[in-house]
Design a protein around this motif. Structure first.
Motif, PDB file in Angstrom:
ATOM      1  N   LYS A   1      12.035  -5.205  17.705  1.00  0.00           N
ATOM      2  CA  LYS A   1      13.461  -5.542  17.618  1.00  0.00           C
ATOM      3  C   LYS A   1      13.866  -5.953  16.203  1.00  0.00           C
ATOM      4  CE  LYS A   1      13.819  -4.848  22.032  1.00  0.00           C
ATOM      5  NZ  LYS A   1      12.472  -4.293  22.237  1.00  0.00           N
ATOM      6  N   ASN A   2      12.885  -6.307  15.381  1.00  0.00           N
ATOM      7  CA  ASN A   2      13.141  -6.723  14.009  1.00  0.00           C
ATOM      8  C   ASN A   2      11.998  -6.263  13.115  1.00  0.00           C
ATOM      9  OD1 ASN A   2      15.583  -8.583  14.406  1.00  0.00           O
ATOM     10  ND2 ASN A   2      14.086  -9.489  15.807  1.00  0.00           N
TER      11      ASN A   2
ATOM     12  N   ARG B   1       9.615  -1.039  21.446  1.00  0.00           N
ATOM     13  CA  ARG B   1       9.937  -0.885  20.028  1.00  0.00           C
ATOM     14  C   ARG B   1      10.327  -2.239  19.438  1.00  0.00           C
ATOM     15  NH1 ARG B   1       9.911   4.246  18.427  1.00  0.00           N
ATOM     16  NH2 ARG B   1       9.999   5.868  20.038  1.00  0.00           N
TER      17      ARG B   1
ATOM     18  N   LYS C   1      15.513  -4.813  33.057  1.00  0.00           N
ATOM     19  CA  LYS C   1      15.352  -5.580  31.825  1.00  0.00           C
ATOM     20  C   LYS C   1      14.979  -7.027  32.130  1.00  0.00           C
ATOM     21  CE  LYS C   1      18.374  -2.871  28.799  1.00  0.00           C
ATOM     22  NZ  LYS C   1      19.577  -2.897  27.932  1.00  0.00           N
TER      23      LYS C   1
ATOM     24  N   PRO D   1       6.772  -6.214  21.868  1.00  0.00           N
ATOM     25  CA  PRO D   1       8.021  -5.825  22.535  1.00  0.00           C
ATOM     26  C   PRO D   1       7.687  -5.102  23.840  1.00  0.00           C
ATOM     27  CG  PRO D   1       7.525  -4.293  20.775  1.00  0.00           C
ATOM     28  CD  PRO D   1       6.489  -5.381  20.687  1.00  0.00           C
TER      29      PRO D   1
ATOM     30  N   LYS E   1      11.741  -2.316  11.993  1.00  0.00           N
ATOM     31  CA  LYS E   1      12.472  -2.371  13.257  1.00  0.00           C
ATOM     32  C   LYS E   1      12.476  -0.971  13.893  1.00  0.00           C
ATOM     33  CE  LYS E   1      17.073  -3.307  15.155  1.00  0.00           C
ATOM     34  NZ  LYS E   1      18.465  -3.742  14.860  1.00  0.00           N
TER      35      LYS E   1
ATOM     36  N   SER F   1       7.567 -11.273  18.860  1.00  0.00           N
ATOM     37  CA  SER F   1       7.850 -10.350  17.760  1.00  0.00           C
ATOM     38  C   SER F   1       6.924  -9.147  17.783  1.00  0.00           C
ATOM     39  CB  SER F   1       7.704 -11.073  16.420  1.00  0.00           C
ATOM     40  OG  SER F   1       8.652 -12.102  16.291  1.00  0.00           O
TER      41      SER F   1
ATOM     42  N   ASP G   1       9.423  -2.541  26.654  1.00  0.00           N
ATOM     43  CA  ASP G   1      10.491  -1.720  27.215  1.00  0.00           C
ATOM     44  C   ASP G   1      10.052  -0.988  28.479  1.00  0.00           C
ATOM     45  OD1 ASP G   1      12.149  -2.428  25.053  1.00  0.00           O
ATOM     46  OD2 ASP G   1      11.311  -0.810  23.834  1.00  0.00           O
TER      47      ASP G   1
END
Length: 580
Positions: free
Chosen positions: A181-182, A179, A257, A149, A193, A146, A151
């Motif tokens: 996700k939640n 970034r 990814k 993140p 988020k 959480s 990317d």
């Protein structure tokens, strides 16, 4: 710089994942899946060995750490694989019967990257759903995912610092960016988020809070524990730029990814794991080399010698990196505007070997494994810096048919910034053992040059100023030193030098004056030296040097007076050197 371990990041969160019931999966199929995994022999794949940080037949991760399930896992990838497969299917069976009390300590929660790799290899959709359902109960894992993140990944290189001459080989770490996700609540913060989170990931030695010289000695000898740690990226970058005055080069790493997902899961596996640390043989570059191998096996830089410096690691990756940004430290902005930016990817390799003929009768060889020197015909760096560890010089007298050791350099560090544009003093430190100039006969010294293989301790530390005028550099340094040979002798040394840097040549003229507190015990108190080198091909230089040694001061008349039969000597040598 202060780091926190990966484990501390996840343990300080208070994000709770709700318990989730298992997906509908027939446990009778587990036996078949286990047999399939045995047949696939995934333990022989590079990915599995990379996840275990294997190199040269064993893992760099401490065998006594909590990273391995099998006692032989640190040296036997099959044993670790078999134990892991056995444990994860036991976890799934217990999950089916609601027989798990502590999810966080189970294999499926502790090793999400291993699990991700194996389930993708099996390609069983039902198993994937069951594993995800199981791992939604892994609080530590879910907390980590959480808040971290991912990317994109950058590799950051902090270049040399004018404040710390030992930094000339640089330091490397990773920038992890992504970034959320939640929405996440964290220690009173309400993170929405899409919020950008950026972390610095580094590999470092575990040391005490206070300065302890023994820790640094242990790090050089290779007897330290290391670990990976995360900290806010802005804090890390500010420390390098503002506090340490080191420019930071940022390089983008291209990754898919799927690669980023495996990499992020593996970072969780490295929480609070002990890894062998050595300043020379397994430093920050080795740590990043191993972890980047998990992201992409093509990012592995194979060492062609027992060590790799952070700079060499970056250079080994240059075909796979894209320069994103260069952040200059405040004191380097004016200097860079005037003289240009350092080309760190073109700087020569750190090891050096030289062979020369001295005085027409002596062959001399020089070897330094960790090396940067102002004598290299290399203008990739605009500032003059030196860094040498455990250098050796030996000679063979052709006339006497006699080999001997003339110099052992434990460490020499020297930074010579431009004081006008950087407002920084030059700094110098050296610890070495070296021969006397003249051969000892009884209690006095003859006119013959020393061939005895007796090297005496010399310690020096000093400060000075450097002045740059395009391709000319003038610097002067005052040094406090100590030397022992026959007597203990502390002294002051004033070194004045001019360096002329051309595209394919380098000329250095220097003059040293010694003021002894007791008596001259080195054979001279003044020395003039001129050095010339020409770049013949790539890292191959040919060079010549002439040195004139003089005793101009009257020695102190005392019982500790050292007498010499000669008061001046001219020596010269020609040879070649190569960096590798």
């Amino acid at each position: 710089m202060r780091y926190i371990t990966l484990g501390l990041i996840s343990s300080c969160l208070f994000i709770y994942a709700a318990g989730t019931s298992p997906a509908s999966t027939d446990t009778s199929n587990y036996k078949s899946l286990q047999n399939t995994l045995k047949e696939k022999r995934l333990y022989n794949t590079d990915v599995w060995k990379n996840l275990l940080h294997y190199d040269e037949g064993h893992s760099a991760i401490n065998k006594r750490s909590n990273f391995f399930l099998s006692k032989q896992g640190f040296k036997n990838p099959k044993a670790e694989y078999d134990m892991f497969v056995k444990d994860i299917f036991k976890n799934l069976k217990d999950f089916k019967t609601n027989n798990i009390k502590d999810f966080n300590n189970t294999a499926l929660c502790r090793y999400p990257a291993r699990t991700y790799f194996i389930t993708k290899a099996l390609g069983d959709e039902s198993l994937d759903k069951t594993v995800l359902s199981y791992q939604s109960n892994c609080k530590d894992l879910q907390d980590f995912l959480s808040m971290v993140p991912l990317d994109s990944v950058h590799i950051e290189f902090a270049a040399e610092s004018d404040l710390m001459p030992g930094s000339s080989m640089g330091h490397s770490f990773l920038k992890l960016e992504g970034r959320l996700k939640n929405d996440v609540k964290f220690e009173g913060l309400d993170l929405k988020k899409g919020t950008l989170r950026t972390y610095a990931l580094g590999y470092f030695a575990l040391m005490g809070e206070s300065f302890n010289p023994l820790d640094y000695a242990r790090s050089v000898l290779g007897n330290m524990k290391g670990t990976f740690g995360l900290q806010p990226f802005d804090s890390a970058k500010s420390d390098y730029l503002d506090n340490q005055q080191r420019s930071v080069y940022s390089y983008k790493i291209d990754a898919s990814k799927e690669q980023l997902e495996l990499f992020k899961l593996h970072l969780f596996e490295l929480r609070n794991v002990w890894i062998h640390y050595s300043f020379i043989t397994h430093n920050c570059a080795d740590g990043l080399n191993a972890v980047l191998r998990v992201l992409d096996s093509k990012l592995w830089v194979k060492k062609d010698k027992p060590f790799i410096t952070p700079l060499e690691h970056i250079q080994g990756l240059k075909d796979k990196l894209t320069l994103d940004k260069v952040s200059l430290s405040p004191n380097k902005i004016n200097f860079t505007k005037k003289y240009g930016q350092n080309d760190i990817l073109s700087l020569r390799k750190s090891s050096k070997f030289a062979l020369s003929l001295e005085n027409n009768n002596t062959l001399a060889f020089y070897f330094s494994p960790v090396y940067s020197d102002i004598r290299n015909v290399d203008n990739s760096y605009k500032e003059l810096t030196e860094s040498r560890l455990v250098s050796l010089e030996g000679k063979f007298n052709l006339r006497l048919n006699k080999p001997y050791l003339s110099r052992i350099e434990l460490i020499t560090l020297n930074s010579i910034p431009d004081i006008v544009s950087t407002k920084s003093l030059s700094k110098y430190i050296s610890i070495r053992f070296e021969e006397n100039l003249y051969q000892k006969v009884g209690s006095s010294y003859s006119k013959s040059l020393d061939t005895s293989s007796k090297a005496y301790p010399t310690l020096e530390a000093g400060l000075g100023s450097g002045f740059y005028l395009w391709n000319l550099v003038f610097y002067t340094q005052g040094t406090l030193g100590y030397r022992y040979d026959t007597i203990n002798n502390a002294y002051l040394r004033l070194n004045t030098a001019l360096v002329w840097r051309l595209k394919y040549a380098r000329l250095i003229a220097s003059y040293n004056v010694y003021g002894d507190f007791v008596s001259n015990n080195r054979g001279y108190d003044n020395k003039a030296d001129i050095f010339f080198a020409f770049n013949l091909y790539k890292s191959l230089d040919i060079f010549g040097e002439a040195s004139y040694y003089m005793s101009l001061f009257n020695p102190i008349a005392s019982k500790m007076r050292v007498s010499y039969d000669a008061n001046k000597t001219l020596t010269f040598k020609v040879g070649f050197s190569v960096n590798f």
